[in-house]
Design a protein around this motif. Structure first.
Motif, PDB file in Angstrom:
ATOM      1  N   ILE A   1       0.818  -1.208   0.040  1.00 13.77           N
ATOM      2  CA  ILE A   1      -0.124  -0.004  -0.031  1.00 13.77           C
ATOM      3  C   ILE A   1       0.764   1.332   0.063  1.00 13.77           C
ATOM      4  O   ILE A   1       1.626   1.527   0.775  1.00 13.77           O
ATOM      5  CB  ILE A   1      -1.033  -0.079   1.278  1.00 13.77           C
ATOM      6  CG1 ILE A   1      -1.865  -1.262   1.195  1.00 13.77           C
ATOM      7  CG2 ILE A   1      -1.801   1.203   1.068  1.00 13.77           C
ATOM      8  CD1 ILE A   1      -2.417  -1.553   2.525  1.00 13.77           C
TER       9      ILE A   1
ATOM     10  N   LEU B   1      -0.875   6.304   2.872  1.00 14.72           N
ATOM     11  CA  LEU B   1      -1.838   6.028   3.601  1.00 14.72           C
ATOM     12  C   LEU B   1      -1.426   5.378   5.196  1.00 14.72           C
ATOM     13  O   LEU B   1      -1.903   4.587   5.560  1.00 14.72           O
ATOM     14  CB  LEU B   1      -2.759   4.852   2.901  1.00 14.72           C
ATOM     15  CG  LEU B   1      -3.479   5.116   1.864  1.00 14.72           C
ATOM     16  CD1 LEU B   1      -4.536   3.942   1.366  1.00 14.72           C
ATOM     17  CD2 LEU B   1      -4.259   6.380   2.070  1.00 14.72           C
TER      18      LEU B   1
ATOM     19  N   PRO C   1     -12.767   8.674  -2.128  1.00 13.59           N
ATOM     20  CA  PRO C   1     -13.050   8.314  -3.640  1.00 13.59           C
ATOM     21  C   PRO C   1     -12.761   6.641  -3.933  1.00 13.59           C
ATOM     22  O   PRO C   1     -11.929   6.147  -3.311  1.00 13.59           O
ATOM     23  CB  PRO C   1     -12.179   9.227  -4.267  1.00 13.59           C
ATOM     24  CG  PRO C   1     -11.297   9.949  -3.271  1.00 13.59           C
ATOM     25  CD  PRO C   1     -11.802   9.473  -1.897  1.00 13.59           C
TER      26      PRO C   1
ATOM     27  N   GLY D   1     -10.909   3.607  -5.705  1.00 13.16           N
ATOM     28  CA  GLY D   1      -9.594   3.266  -6.029  1.00 13.16           C
ATOM     29  C   GLY D   1      -8.707   3.701  -5.419  1.00 13.16           C
ATOM     30  O   GLY D   1      -7.455   3.847  -5.603  1.00 13.16           O
ATOM     31  N   THR D   2      -8.739   3.896  -4.075  1.00 13.80           N
ATOM     32  CA  THR D   2      -7.884   4.601  -3.118  1.00 13.80           C
ATOM     33  C   THR D   2      -6.982   3.576  -2.143  1.00 13.80           C
ATOM     34  O   THR D   2      -6.265   4.108  -1.566  1.00 13.80           O
ATOM     35  CB  THR D   2      -8.348   5.786  -2.425  1.00 13.80           C
ATOM     36  OG1 THR D   2      -9.668   5.462  -1.732  1.00 13.80           O
ATOM     37  CG2 THR D   2      -8.574   6.882  -3.135  1.00 13.80           C
ATOM     38  N   GLY D   3      -7.481   2.515  -2.267  1.00 17.60           N
ATOM     39  CA  GLY D   3      -6.734   1.235  -1.360  1.00 17.60           C
ATOM     40  C   GLY D   3      -7.830   0.829  -0.282  1.00 17.60           C
ATOM     41  O   GLY D   3      -7.250   0.183   0.779  1.00 17.60           O
ATOM     42  N   LYS D   4      -8.821   0.949  -0.295  1.00 17.16           N
ATOM     43  CA  LYS D   4      -9.901   0.668   0.887  1.00 17.16           C
ATOM     44  C   LYS D   4      -9.990  -0.887   1.134  1.00 17.16           C
ATOM     45  O   LYS D   4      -9.761  -1.319   2.043  1.00 17.16           O
ATOM     46  CB  LYS D   4     -11.146   1.255   0.762  1.00 17.16           C
ATOM     47  CG  LYS D   4     -11.212   2.804   1.026  1.00 17.16           C
ATOM     48  CD  LYS D   4     -12.675   3.581   0.856  1.00 17.16           C
ATOM     49  CE  LYS D   4     -13.318   3.202  -0.598  1.00 17.16           C
ATOM     50  NZ  LYS D   4     -12.589   4.013  -1.711  1.00 17.16           N
TER      51      LYS D   4
ATOM     52  N   ASP E   1     -18.183  -3.850   1.217  1.00 16.80           N
ATOM     53  CA  ASP E   1     -18.026  -2.803   0.177  1.00 16.80           C
ATOM     54  C   ASP E   1     -19.370  -2.205  -0.141  1.00 16.80           C
ATOM     55  O   ASP E   1     -20.473  -2.836   0.141  1.00 16.80           O
ATOM     56  CB  ASP E   1     -17.279  -3.571  -0.932  1.00 16.80           C
ATOM     57  CG  ASP E   1     -16.371  -2.111  -1.576  1.00 16.80           C
ATOM     58  OD1 ASP E   1     -16.503  -1.235  -1.224  1.00 16.80           O
ATOM     59  OD2 ASP E   1     -15.872  -2.740  -2.789  1.00 16.80           O
TER      60      ASP E   1
ATOM     61  N   ASN F   1     -17.912   5.175  -1.152  1.00 19.82           N
ATOM     62  CA  ASN F   1     -17.531   6.406  -1.878  1.00 19.82           C
ATOM     63  C   ASN F   1     -18.298   7.486  -1.613  1.00 19.82           C
ATOM     64  O   ASN F   1     -18.329   8.338  -2.104  1.00 19.82           O
ATOM     65  CB  ASN F   1     -17.455   5.855  -3.435  1.00 19.82           C
ATOM     66  CG  ASN F   1     -16.451   4.811  -3.618  1.00 19.82           C
ATOM     67  OD1 ASN F   1     -15.602   4.562  -3.085  1.00 19.82           O
ATOM     68  ND2 ASN F   1     -17.195   4.156  -4.807  1.00 19.82           N
TER      69      ASN F   1
ATOM     70  N   ILE G   1       3.145   4.809  -4.762  1.00 16.86           N
ATOM     71  CA  ILE G   1       2.442   3.805  -5.484  1.00 16.86           C
ATOM     72  C   ILE G   1       2.885   3.471  -6.604  1.00 16.86           C
ATOM     73  O   ILE G   1       2.856   2.175  -7.265  1.00 16.86           O
ATOM     74  CB  ILE G   1       1.017   4.345  -5.735  1.00 16.86           C
ATOM     75  CG1 ILE G   1       0.287   4.536  -4.181  1.00 16.86           C
ATOM     76  CG2 ILE G   1       0.136   3.772  -6.540  1.00 16.86           C
ATOM     77  CD1 ILE G   1      -0.784   5.438  -4.211  1.00 16.86           C
TER      78      ILE G   1
ATOM     79  N   HIS H   1       3.838  -0.236  -8.009  1.00 17.08           N
ATOM     80  CA  HIS H   1       3.294  -0.871  -9.371  1.00 17.08           C
ATOM     81  C   HIS H   1       4.361  -1.133 -10.417  1.00 17.08           C
ATOM     82  O   HIS H   1       4.012  -1.502 -11.515  1.00 17.08           O
ATOM     83  CB  HIS H   1       2.049  -0.171  -9.711  1.00 17.08           C
ATOM     84  CG  HIS H   1       0.973  -0.544  -9.005  1.00 17.08           C
ATOM     85  ND1 HIS H   1       0.040  -1.494  -8.911  1.00 17.08           N
ATOM     86  CD2 HIS H   1       0.402   0.267  -7.845  1.00 17.08           C
ATOM     87  CE1 HIS H   1      -0.810  -1.506  -8.070  1.00 17.08           C
ATOM     88  NE2 HIS H   1      -0.720  -0.435  -7.143  1.00 17.08           N
TER      89      HIS H   1
ATOM     90  N   GLY I   1      -4.812   5.669  -6.452  1.00 11.57           N
ATOM     91  CA  GLY I   1      -4.138   4.641  -6.535  1.00 11.57           C
ATOM     92  C   GLY I   1      -4.299   3.544  -7.813  1.00 11.57           C
ATOM     93  O   GLY I   1      -3.496   3.196  -8.409  1.00 11.57           O
ATOM     94  N   ALA I   2      -5.585   3.313  -7.990  1.00  8.86           N
ATOM     95  CA  ALA I   2      -6.120   2.609  -9.140  1.00  8.86           C
ATOM     96  C   ALA I   2      -5.832   2.979 -10.405  1.00  8.86           C
ATOM     97  O   ALA I   2      -5.522   2.509 -11.232  1.00  8.86           O
ATOM     98  CB  ALA I   2      -7.667   2.128  -8.962  1.00  8.86           C
TER      99      ALA I   2
ATOM    100  N   ALA J   1      -2.204   2.718 -11.060  1.00 12.71           N
ATOM    101  CA  ALA J   1      -1.761   1.296 -11.443  1.00 12.71           C
ATOM    102  C   ALA J   1      -2.131   1.156 -12.953  1.00 12.71           C
ATOM    103  O   ALA J   1      -1.268   0.551 -13.503  1.00 12.71           O
ATOM    104  CB  ALA J   1      -2.685   0.256 -10.531  1.00 12.71           C
TER     105      ALA J   1
HETATM  106  P1  ATP Z   1     -13.596   1.115  -4.483  1.00 10.33           P
HETATM  107  O1  ATP Z   1     -13.891   2.079  -3.660  1.00 10.33           O
HETATM  108  O2  ATP Z   1     -13.614   1.305  -6.061  1.00 10.33           O
HETATM  109  O3  ATP Z   1     -13.977  -0.403  -4.018  1.00 10.33           O
HETATM  110  P2  ATP Z   1     -10.996   0.945  -3.080  1.00 10.33           P
HETATM  111  O4  ATP Z   1     -10.553   1.884  -2.545  1.00 10.33           O
HETATM  112  O5  ATP Z   1     -11.344  -0.230  -2.238  1.00 10.33           O
HETATM  113  O6  ATP Z   1     -11.800   1.173  -4.467  1.00 10.33           O
HETATM  114  P3  ATP Z   1      -8.851  -0.807  -3.860  1.00 10.33           P
HETATM  115  O7  ATP Z   1      -9.645  -1.923  -4.444  1.00 10.33           O
HETATM  116  O8  ATP Z   1      -8.235  -1.076  -2.883  1.00 10.33           O
HETATM  117  O9  ATP Z   1      -9.768   0.408  -4.087  1.00 10.33           O
HETATM  118  O10 ATP Z   1      -7.743  -0.552  -4.955  1.00 10.33           O
HETATM  119  C1  ATP Z   1      -7.731  -0.827  -6.412  1.00 10.33           C
HETATM  120  C2  ATP Z   1      -6.530  -1.249  -7.183  1.00 10.33           C
HETATM  121  O11 ATP Z   1      -5.839   0.247  -7.243  1.00 10.33           O
HETATM  122  C3  ATP Z   1      -5.653  -2.001  -6.080  1.00 10.33           C
HETATM  123  O12 ATP Z   1      -5.892  -3.470  -6.407  1.00 10.33           O
HETATM  124  C4  ATP Z   1      -3.915  -1.401  -6.427  1.00 10.33           C
HETATM  125  O13 ATP Z   1      -3.664  -1.985  -7.578  1.00 10.33           O
HETATM  126  C5  ATP Z   1      -4.309   0.050  -6.699  1.00 10.33           C
HETATM  127  N1  ATP Z   1      -4.390   0.990  -5.688  1.00 10.33           N
HETATM  128  C6  ATP Z   1      -5.433   1.728  -5.114  1.00 10.33           C
HETATM  129  N2  ATP Z   1      -4.827   2.442  -3.946  1.00 10.33           N
HETATM  130  C7  ATP Z   1      -3.551   2.121  -3.522  1.00 10.33           C
HETATM  131  C8  ATP Z   1      -2.701   2.252  -2.971  1.00 10.33           C
HETATM  132  N3  ATP Z   1      -2.864   3.153  -1.860  1.00 10.33           N
HETATM  133  N4  ATP Z   1      -1.156   1.860  -2.931  1.00 10.33           N
HETATM  134  C9  ATP Z   1      -1.135   0.720  -4.028  1.00 10.33           C
HETATM  135  N5  ATP Z   1      -2.058   0.478  -4.927  1.00 10.33           N
HETATM  136  C10 ATP Z   1      -3.021   1.094  -4.819  1.00 10.33           C
END
Ligand code: ATP
Length: 272
Positions: A19, A22, A59, A61-64, A117, A164, A196, A200, A224-225, A228
């Motif tokens: 990660i 964060l 938001p 794709g931030t890593g939750k 989620d 989100n 990040i 990646h 983050g997404a 990536a």
């Molecule tokens: P959602 O709200 O859309 O479900 P999320 O916040 O749960 O999104 P994740 O599923 O954790 O997001 O992240 C999606 C992908 O983006 C991860 O598998 C990773 O490849 C990349 N990613 C997102 N945030 C990070 C981070 N902080 N560090 C590294 N990779 C990240």
């Protein structure tokens, strides 16, 4: 079919090192979820209940999801994931039953982390959603809250939810004893973006002169997404060119491609 809706993963691969950024959020999640799991006696001795539920908001794709998986990995807990939207798309009575099954499954696989989620799908303010007035959705939410109430005697189960749409949530679910630990997970800052990108690209063959810092400078507002997929897209440009090393130019082409599409979708000039 019910078992299919829940994703059970006995040991997710994600670790805290995967990660980027964060740091503060990771510290908070560890305190709220990991500590009570590995140090239950200490909580008992001090005489306080650990936080009931943790809500990650921010938001897309931030890593939750990554955070929740990393805690499960670190504590050797079973990771059980369910999307709020799946809980409401079922037949009458099915949502509440799914919630019951979810907790039953968790208690069969203790220690366990339940990750819900899109919690907004079952916990939106009545005014904000077409479906939230729906009695079925309300029942599903009530069942979740009542399962959470039965928690203290339940042992080694922790619950993490994500959304989100924090603004849309019914404040009732944030009361003490419910989702009483809120952790905001924002888009990464410049340093987080560089980290990040490092993560990646660690398995990619990069040209020696590549500057991830410069790419981080140019990716304000990227999640983050999105970072990536930028890395993957840059790799695609190298492949199209029949090279095995990814260059700064590939990243620039990828950036152009990705921001172009964004412009089309959300740009202010798109009237129709
Ligand atoms: P959602 O709200 O859309 O479900 P999320 O916040 O749960 O999104 P994740 O599923 O954790 O997001 O992240 C999606 C992908 O983006 C991860 O598998 C990773 O490849 C990349 N990613 C997102 N945030 C990070 C981070 N902080 N560090 C590294 N990779 C990240």
């Amino acid at each position: 079919a019910r078992a299919q809706a829940m994703q059970v993963n006995s040991s997710p691969e994600v670790t805290y090192d995967d990660i980027g950024g964060l740091e503060e959020q990771t510290r908070e999640v560890r305190e709220a979820v990991e500590e009570p799991l590995i140090n239950a006696e200490q909580f008992a001795e001090v005489g306080i209940d650990p936080p009931s539920g943790v809500l990650l908001h921010g938001p897309p794709g931030t890593g939750k999801t990554m955070l929740a998986k990393a805690v499960a990995n670190e504590t050797d807990a079973t990771f059980i994931k369910m999307a709020g939207s799946e809980l409401v798309q079922k037949f009458i009575g099915e949502g509440a039953r799914l919630v019951r099954d979810l907790f039953e499954l968790a208690s069969e696989h203790e220690p366990a982390i339940i990750f819900i989620d899109e919690i907004d799908a079952i916990a939106a303010k009545r005014t904000e959603s077409k479906t939230s007035g729906d009695a079925e959705v309300q029942r599903t939410m009530m069942q979740l809250l009542s399962e959470m109430d039965g928690f203290e005697d339940r042992g080694e189960i922790r619950i993490i939810a994500a959304t989100n749409r924090f603004d849309m949530l019914d404040r009732a679910i944030l009361r003490p004893g419910r989702f009483d630990r809120l952790i905001e997970v924002p888009n990464p800052d410049r340093e987080g973006r560089e980290r990040i990108l490092e993560i990646h690209t660690q398995d990619m063959s990069l040209a020696d002169d590549i500057g991830l810092g410069a790419i981080a400078d140019q990716t304000d507002d990227f999640s983050g997404a999105e970072l990536a997929s930028l890395a993957t897209e840059a790799g695609m440009f190298a492949i199209r060119d029949e090279r095995t090393t990814v260059t700064t130019e590939d990243f620039e082409d990828a950036l152009e491609k990705i921001t172009d599409t964004d412009g089309e979708e959300t740009g202010p000039i798109a009237f129709y």
